[in-house]
Design an enzyme around this catalytic site. Sequence first.
Site, PDB file in Angstrom:
ATOM      1  N   TYR B 127       0.835  -1.207   0.000  1.00 14.88           N
ATOM      2  CA  TYR B 127       0.000   0.000   0.000  1.00 14.88           C
ATOM      3  C   TYR B 127       0.866   1.252   0.000  1.00 14.88           C
ATOM      4  CZ  TYR B 127      -3.961  -3.020   1.278  1.00 14.88           C
ATOM      5  OH  TYR B 127      -4.922  -3.988   1.287  1.00 14.88           O
ATOM      6  N   ASN B 150     -12.581  -0.659  -5.818  1.00 17.54           N
ATOM      7  CA  ASN B 150     -12.338  -1.050  -7.215  1.00 17.54           C
ATOM      8  C   ASN B 150     -13.597  -1.700  -7.809  1.00 17.54           C
ATOM      9  OD1 ASN B 150     -11.445  -2.105  -9.605  1.00 17.54           O
ATOM     10  ND2 ASN B 150     -10.038  -3.621  -8.687  1.00 17.54           N
ATOM     11  N   CYS B 158      -6.408  -5.417  -7.925  1.00 16.21           N
ATOM     12  CA  CYS B 158      -6.185  -4.790  -6.629  1.00 16.21           C
ATOM     13  C   CYS B 158      -5.762  -5.828  -5.581  1.00 16.21           C
ATOM     14  CB  CYS B 158      -7.438  -4.032  -6.177  1.00 16.21           C
ATOM     15  SG  CYS B 158      -8.890  -5.072  -6.049  1.00 16.21           S
ATOM     16  N   HIS B 159      -5.960  -7.112  -5.894  1.00 19.48           N
ATOM     17  CA  HIS B 159      -5.519  -8.155  -4.944  1.00 19.48           C
ATOM     18  C   HIS B 159      -3.990  -8.226  -4.848  1.00 19.48           C
ATOM     19  CE1 HIS B 159      -5.827 -10.045  -8.970  1.00 19.48           C
ATOM     20  NE2 HIS B 159      -4.793 -10.774  -8.592  1.00 19.48           N
ATOM     21  N   GLU B 185      -1.664 -17.056  -8.816  1.00 15.80           N
ATOM     22  CA  GLU B 185      -0.642 -16.348  -9.589  1.00 15.80           C
ATOM     23  C   GLU B 185       0.773 -16.705  -9.133  1.00 15.80           C
ATOM     24  OE1 GLU B 185      -1.569 -12.170  -9.483  1.00 15.80           O
ATOM     25  OE2 GLU B 185      -3.532 -12.452 -10.433  1.00 15.80           O
TER      26      GLU B 185
END
Lengths: 163, 192
Positions: B127, B150, B158-159, B185
């Site tokens: 952040y 979002n 945004c994750h 991912e």
Amino acid sequence: MTDVRRRRPGTGLPPFQHLLDLYCADVLRFLTRRVGPLAADDCFQETWLAALRAYPSLRDAENLRGWLLTIARNKATDAERAAARRPLVVETLPETAGPERELDDGELMGAVAGLPGKQRRAVELRFVEDRDYPGIAAAMSTSEAAARRNVHEGIKKLRRHRP
Amino acid sequence: MTVSSSRMRDAVARFSESAADQGLADVTYTTMDSPIGPLLLAATDRGVVRIHFEEEEWVLDELARRVSPRVLRSPRRLDPARRQLDEYFAGRRRSFSIPLDRRLIGQFGERVLARTERIPFGSVAAYNDVAWDIGAPRAARAVGNALGANPIPVVIPCHRVLRTGGSLGGYGGGLDRKRYLLQLEGALPTAG
């Protein structure tokens, strides 16, 4: 016309899909009863397309069911009239109106527009917006008795207007 | 008089199709299954405008209020998005190439999310880093709020933004979903 219609068009309306989910059965049932199952399917399409087209400019989210059924009623009337005309198209005969002919939408709107102000508004609230008498009374800031009287007098004048 | 439900379904499907054909449906939406639960996808003629976990009434209400009340269920405009999301969840896609309608993103949100879109698949950022990069170094909390708001999660990733030190922080769709996406991912070790 400005009395109950102060809100900006399109605001506060539910997602159109919501109306479709809630009222598709009512509309199809109504049309099937009015014009039969075959014509009902086409009228159903036209009703919902017309409703979707007009939806964003609607100022009032109240009584959406009444609004939809009014559109359906008009589409059914159009379909009946088209069906009655169809054989004449082939023979190219001039169409003549029978003595018991009902007013078409344009004529009816004209006749309603010719009513005195209060009666006109009351008739519109009752039959276009499908309000009940307490609703009309509230919208016009009158007593319920006055609302009934305005609607009644308006209809009486419209009857005299019949062709 | 009764109306059969199959006749009803056909009539409604035919209507939705013509409405889309005639350009009368300003917002169309559909739902799809995914490993993180059902997703609601909504699009305008400009592109995907909203993705939400679960189909919820308030999301449609919000679209009606903020975009147009002409909201209709119709899958067609959403086929490419659905296909790409399927590929992503199947591990066969690392980035999305679908047009987005960004009208539900505010000014500050746009700065935050544009920066977030540059975090590649498999990576994460903090952040604080995002706040620093957009020139608002003291606004880490506001950055968190913007990420939480979002409107197009998963596609705008945004994750991939975590707390400094690596703890997950927050997620609009709940931390289980955030963890799942990061593991998918390869940015987080899979548990067990």
